[in-house]
Each structure stands twice: as structure tokens, then as C-alpha cells.
Design a protein around this motif. Structure first.
Motif, PDB file in Angstrom:
ATOM      1  N   MET A  45     -56.111   5.402 -62.006  1.00  0.00           N
ATOM      2  CA  MET A  45     -54.983   5.501 -61.101  1.00  0.00           C
ATOM      3  C   MET A  45     -53.654   5.433 -61.862  1.00  0.00           C
ATOM      4  N   LEU A  74     -50.106   4.267 -62.345  1.00  0.00           N
ATOM      5  CA  LEU A  74     -49.417   3.092 -61.834  1.00  0.00           C
ATOM      6  C   LEU A  74     -48.267   3.554 -60.954  1.00  0.00           C
ATOM      7  N   ILE A  75     -48.219   3.030 -59.761  1.00  0.00           N
ATOM      8  CA  ILE A  75     -47.121   3.399 -58.873  1.00  0.00           C
ATOM      9  C   ILE A  75     -46.001   2.379 -59.060  1.00  0.00           C
ATOM     10  N   SER A 112     -45.766 -11.590 -54.163  1.00  0.00           N
ATOM     11  CA  SER A 112     -44.884 -10.536 -53.685  1.00  0.00           C
ATOM     12  C   SER A 112     -45.742  -9.327 -53.327  1.00  0.00           C
ATOM     13  N   PHE A 113     -45.569  -8.823 -52.118  1.00  0.00           N
ATOM     14  CA  PHE A 113     -46.385  -7.720 -51.621  1.00  0.00           C
ATOM     15  C   PHE A 113     -45.520  -6.473 -51.492  1.00  0.00           C
ATOM     16  N   THR A 114     -45.961  -5.372 -52.058  1.00  0.00           N
ATOM     17  CA  THR A 114     -45.255  -4.102 -51.918  1.00  0.00           C
ATOM     18  C   THR A 114     -45.821  -3.382 -50.707  1.00  0.00           C
ATOM     19  N   ILE A 115     -44.957  -3.094 -49.753  1.00  0.00           N
ATOM     20  CA  ILE A 115     -45.390  -2.543 -48.470  1.00  0.00           C
ATOM     21  C   ILE A 115     -45.150  -1.037 -48.440  1.00  0.00           C
ATOM     22  N   GLY A 116     -46.222  -0.255 -48.298  1.00  0.00           N
ATOM     23  CA  GLY A 116     -46.092   1.202 -48.185  1.00  0.00           C
ATOM     24  C   GLY A 116     -45.936   1.615 -46.729  1.00  0.00           C
ATOM     25  N   ASN A 117     -45.769   2.923 -46.487  1.00  0.00           N
ATOM     26  CA  ASN A 117     -45.564   3.416 -45.119  1.00  0.00           C
ATOM     27  C   ASN A 117     -46.814   3.326 -44.261  1.00  0.00           C
ATOM     28  N   GLU A 118     -47.962   3.203 -44.906  1.00  0.00           N
ATOM     29  CA  GLU A 118     -49.232   3.242 -44.176  1.00  0.00           C
ATOM     30  C   GLU A 118     -49.753   1.855 -43.789  1.00  0.00           C
ATOM     31  N   VAL A 119     -48.940   0.822 -44.048  1.00  0.00           N
ATOM     32  CA  VAL A 119     -49.342  -0.527 -43.618  1.00  0.00           C
ATOM     33  C   VAL A 119     -48.197  -1.168 -42.839  1.00  0.00           C
ATOM     34  N   PHE A 120     -48.548  -2.115 -41.979  1.00  0.00           N
ATOM     35  CA  PHE A 120     -47.531  -2.874 -41.264  1.00  0.00           C
ATOM     36  C   PHE A 120     -46.934  -3.929 -42.203  1.00  0.00           C
ATOM     37  N   ASP A 128     -46.906  -7.024 -42.520  1.00  0.00           N
ATOM     38  CA  ASP A 128     -47.660  -8.157 -41.962  1.00  0.00           C
ATOM     39  C   ASP A 128     -48.726  -8.551 -42.986  1.00  0.00           C
ATOM     40  N   VAL A 129     -48.502  -9.659 -43.688  1.00  0.00           N
ATOM     41  CA  VAL A 129     -49.469 -10.089 -44.700  1.00  0.00           C
ATOM     42  C   VAL A 129     -49.803 -11.571 -44.530  1.00  0.00           C
ATOM     43  N   SER A 130     -51.033 -11.918 -44.874  1.00  0.00           N
ATOM     44  CA  SER A 130     -51.461 -13.310 -44.849  1.00  0.00           C
ATOM     45  C   SER A 130     -52.160 -13.635 -46.153  1.00  0.00           C
ATOM     46  N   ILE A 140     -51.844   2.273 -50.616  1.00  0.00           N
ATOM     47  CA  ILE A 140     -51.042   2.006 -49.418  1.00  0.00           C
ATOM     48  C   ILE A 140     -50.268   0.696 -49.535  1.00  0.00           C
ATOM     49  N   SER A 170     -49.632  -2.988 -52.457  1.00  0.00           N
ATOM     50  CA  SER A 170     -50.075  -3.722 -53.632  1.00  0.00           C
ATOM     51  C   SER A 170     -49.503  -5.128 -53.555  1.00  0.00           C
ATOM     52  N   ALA A 171     -50.002  -6.000 -54.396  1.00  0.00           N
ATOM     53  CA  ALA A 171     -49.492  -7.366 -54.421  1.00  0.00           C
ATOM     54  C   ALA A 171     -49.396  -7.835 -55.857  1.00  0.00           C
ATOM     55  N   GLN A 172     -48.360  -8.600 -56.143  1.00  0.00           N
ATOM     56  CA  GLN A 172     -48.228  -9.262 -57.435  1.00  0.00           C
ATOM     57  C   GLN A 172     -48.329 -10.742 -57.143  1.00  0.00           C
ATOM     58  N   ALA A 199     -54.937 -10.851 -46.090  1.00  0.00           N
ATOM     59  CA  ALA A 199     -55.110 -10.041 -44.882  1.00  0.00           C
ATOM     60  C   ALA A 199     -53.897  -9.151 -44.676  1.00  0.00           C
ATOM     61  N   ARG A 223     -52.591  -5.214 -42.299  1.00  0.00           N
ATOM     62  CA  ARG A 223     -52.948  -4.266 -41.244  1.00  0.00           C
ATOM     63  C   ARG A 223     -52.564  -2.847 -41.645  1.00  0.00           C
ATOM     64  N   VAL A 224     -53.536  -1.946 -41.498  1.00  0.00           N
ATOM     65  CA  VAL A 224     -53.345  -0.548 -41.907  1.00  0.00           C
ATOM     66  C   VAL A 224     -53.006   0.304 -40.692  1.00  0.00           C
ATOM     67  N   LYS A 225     -51.957   1.143 -40.839  1.00  0.00           N
ATOM     68  CA  LYS A 225     -51.558   2.068 -39.763  1.00  0.00           C
ATOM     69  C   LYS A 225     -52.406   3.339 -39.815  1.00  0.00           C
TER      70      LYS A 225
END
Lengths: 150, 103
Positions: A20, A22-23, A101-109, A111-113, B56, B58-60, B72, B74-76
Motif C-alpha cells: 500500500m 502510504l497515504i 490520533s485518528f485520521t478520518i476519511g470521507n467514507e467513515v463517520f 465517531d471513534v472508540s 478509509i 487510519s490511527a496513530q 470501534a 462506523r463506515v458510511k
């Protein structure tokens, strides 16, 4: 049979990982520095430079008020704010405050736990980053037994 | 070989609720063994999530994410048959992955 399947999945995943590109949503090198900072302010500067920051009720931080076991503190952060690029967790009193730290793309909400370790009672901050602004909310968490000691 | 990532996913109305458990020691590098020697830091640094091979999110992570991390999200725009892959890489260069087909 099942084991073989699992093995294959792992191998496939690993192949993916190595192939892959790296993005670079944010450069990993910068993140490394942010994780090594020892104050919340330094972590914020390292992560976001001079982006303007505001307290916001639109960011929800779910975390227990009292954590009986500091080694496992469940955290959920979510928001309806549009255009979220990243979500970060900062625990002020930890030796290195930036936890994740979470990188949020367009295809996910947005919302992280996850679950984090807390050495002692501390303010915990949820940081939501968009292209031009940072939104934060924070909660005080009392820790009965610390989770970072040896 | 590091332990496999356990993934669960629930698809409803185009949204997939994903939960992952990643067996890993997540050593901070500050703890000592019974002889007083520091146990070296060993923790997951990077997590990647893919839907049908497209990244979609990633996490550091730093070492203050709990042992055997739970994660956890949620995927759109998810549909039956979508393949969700989660991989991690730790500070020692070890890696693991897990995969789930949504149904």
C-alpha cells in the motif's frame, strides 16, 4: 480448515500493508514528534500549528467521571461537524499527553472508540480537526488506581 | 507472527458498525520487571482500515492506548459483501491484520 483461512487472511493483509502506498494525510514524522511532547500545549502545537481552536458543544466526549482502573479507560469521541479530518485524544497529566490520533476519511463517520491508560486523575481533551479550525471539548476524569506505573 | 486482529461488523441501513480487538502488550517502556530492569516499549504505532482495499481511515497511537487495544468506528455507504480490512504495525516493525466480509 479455519486456521488455514485465518492464516491466508493474515498473509493477504500483510501483503496489502506492504504494497500500500502510504497515504500522507498527515506526515508520520510530525506525528512521532507530537507523541513525544510532554505538555498538552506542545502536543497541540506539534499536531496543528496555529490553527484557531474553539471549545465546542458539537464535540461529544464519552468517558467515565471516575475510572476505577486507570489501565483501561473507555473513550468515545463523535461529532456531527462537517469536514472532519482527524480526531485526537489528549490526557493532560500523562507523561506524554497525546494518546491517539485518528485520521478520518470521507467514507467513515467522525465517531471513534478506544480504551486508554491514565496514570492519575486528569483533564481529558477530545480534539476534532477540520481544514481551518480545531474544535475541542474536555472532561475531568478521576482515577482510583493509575494505569501507567510499574 | 503477531496475533490476528479480531473484527466484528454489523451492517444496518448502509452503515457498518465495526469493532476490532488487537491482542498486543502495548508496553509503555516505563514499567520494570521483577528484577528491576526496564521493560522496553512495545506498542502499536499505526492502524489502517480499508474498505475493498481502499484506505478509509487510519490511527496513530502512542503507548498510552490500553493493552490489547479495542477500536470501534462506523463506515458510511456500506453494503453486503464489502470487505473491511484492518492492519497494524508496531514500533518493533511487527504487523498483523484481520478481515471481515459484511453480511
Amino acid at each position: 480448515m479455519e486456521n488455514k483461512m485465518k492464516r491466508r487472511n493474515i498473509l493477504k493483509g500483510l501483503a496489502l500493508l506492504s504494497s500500500m502506498a502510504l497515504i500522507p494525510v498527515r506526515m508520520f514524522a510530525d506525528m512521532q514528534a507530537a507523541f513525544k511532547t510532554v505538555t498538552p500545549e506542545a502536543a497541540l502545537t506539534e499536531l496543528f500549528g496555529n490553527l484557531p481552536m474553539e471549545q465546542s458543544d458539537a464535540v461529544t466526549l464519552k468517558i467515565p467521571d471516575i475510572a476505577e482502573n486507570g489501565a483501561v479507560v473507555p473513550v468515545t469521541i463523535f461529532t456531527d461537524i462537517e469536514g472532519v479530518e482527524s480526531i485526537s485524544i489528549i490526557i493532560d497529566q500523562n507523561p506524554n499527553p497525546l494518546s491517539a490520533s485518528f485520521t478520518i476519511g470521507n467514507e467513515v463517520f467522525a465517531d471513534v472508540s478506544t480504551r486508554v491508560k491514565m496514570g492519575k486523575s486528569s483533564r481529558v481533551r477530545a480534539i476534532v480537526q477540520t481544514a481551518d479550525k480545531i474544535y475541542t471539548t474536555s472532561r475531568e476524569v478521576k482515577v482510583t488506581i493509575g494505569g501507567c506505573g510499574g | 507472527m503477531a496475533a490476528i486482529i479480531k473484527i466484528r461488523g454489523k451492517l444496518k441501513d448502509g452503515t457498518a458498525k465495526m469493532k476490532a480487538l488487537m491482542p498486543h502488550p502495548m508496553e509503555t517502556g516505563t514499567r520494570r520487571d521483577p528484577d528491576g530492569n526496564i521493560i522496553p516499549a512495545h506498542y502499536i504505532e499505526t492502524v489502517r482500515c480499508l474498505k475493498n482495499d481502499m484506505e478509509i481511515m487510519s490511527a496513530q497511537w502512542g503507548p498510552s492506548v490500553s493493552k490489547n487495544p479495542y477500536f470501534a468506528f462506523r463506515v458510511k455507504n456500506a453494503v453486503v459483501g464489502d470487505r473491511i480490512t484492518i492492519t497494524w504495525q508496531d514500533n518493533k516493525g511487527e504487523a498483523s491484520a484481520g478481515e471481515l466480509i459484511l453480511k
